[in-house]
Design a protein around this motif. Sequence first.
Motif, PDB file in Angstrom:
ATOM      1  N   LEU A  15      10.979   6.241  -3.518  1.00 20.77           N
ATOM      2  CA  LEU A  15       9.942   5.423  -2.858  1.00 20.77           C
ATOM      3  C   LEU A  15       8.768   6.300  -2.410  1.00 20.77           C
ATOM      4  N   PHE A  23      11.829   0.455  -4.703  1.00 20.75           N
ATOM      5  CA  PHE A  23      11.568  -0.470  -3.602  1.00 20.75           C
ATOM      6  C   PHE A  23      12.230  -1.823  -3.871  1.00 20.75           C
ATOM      7  N   TRP A  60       7.452  -0.655   2.787  1.00 21.95           N
ATOM      8  CA  TRP A  60       6.604  -0.149   1.710  1.00 21.95           C
ATOM      9  C   TRP A  60       5.383   0.596   2.279  1.00 21.95           C
ATOM     10  N   ARG A  63       6.028   4.080   3.856  1.00 20.73           N
ATOM     11  CA  ARG A  63       6.977   4.897   3.080  1.00 20.73           C
ATOM     12  C   ARG A  63       6.725   6.394   3.197  1.00 20.73           C
TER      13      ARG A  63
END
Lengths: 166, 80
Positions: A15, A23, A60, A63
Amino acid sequence: MSRTFTSDQELIDRLLSNDTEAFEELYRRYWYSLYTYSLKKLHSSNDARQIVKSIFIELWEKRHQWPANFSVSQHLYTSVRRSVVECLNEKLENDDYTELVEKQITEGFSAEALQDARKPVQQRQSAPTASELIRQHTISHEEPKNHALNMASMKWLLQMVAAKLD
Amino acid sequence: MKTEILHRKLERYINGEALPAETRQIQTWLSCTTSEQQLTAAEKMQLEQDILREIQADTAYPLFYPKKEKPWWQKITAMF
């Protein structure tokens, strides 16, 4: 979906290099546990859906900020609990939801409900046992290949829910 | 419990000002998972896709990081 099992840590490492497949693998691994947990607590599929969405958007977008020893399951568990409390608090600020909350959620805070929650799962007469819970959630004729993965995510949820906070 | 009392307790909990008993009460509620609500496999798959699409729309990651086409030999080995 790949049939080889990839650890969470490996997916988090991928990721960091903007791997969207990693993800999505994390999403598929955990979304349902988070969704059902939120749904049970808030009795609203829309709220549960929003919580899952915001948790994964945060995963996300942040990250590159996660520490080296980052535990994704622990993070998701903490996030879902925090989001549920915040969502319930927002509902209570809105008069339109007060009656709904009173009917469906506040009874969960009664002394009897909380005493029942402290008992081990096997001792609750009305509730299914942990193994029954796992079986109900995981065995599906349509998705036999997801069985092992679902087992892992359900075990994770049960362990996390039963665990005490620091 | 009345909703006004619960609201005050939640406010204190969120702000880190809850009493130990209030914290225990809220955490016990959070840890209790008795009722079961399940989706069918089809509903689950649909919802999984819907939420993922919403995440993709919000973050726009497929636009910034499009998926690379896998080589043919990787597609074949993934089948076994």
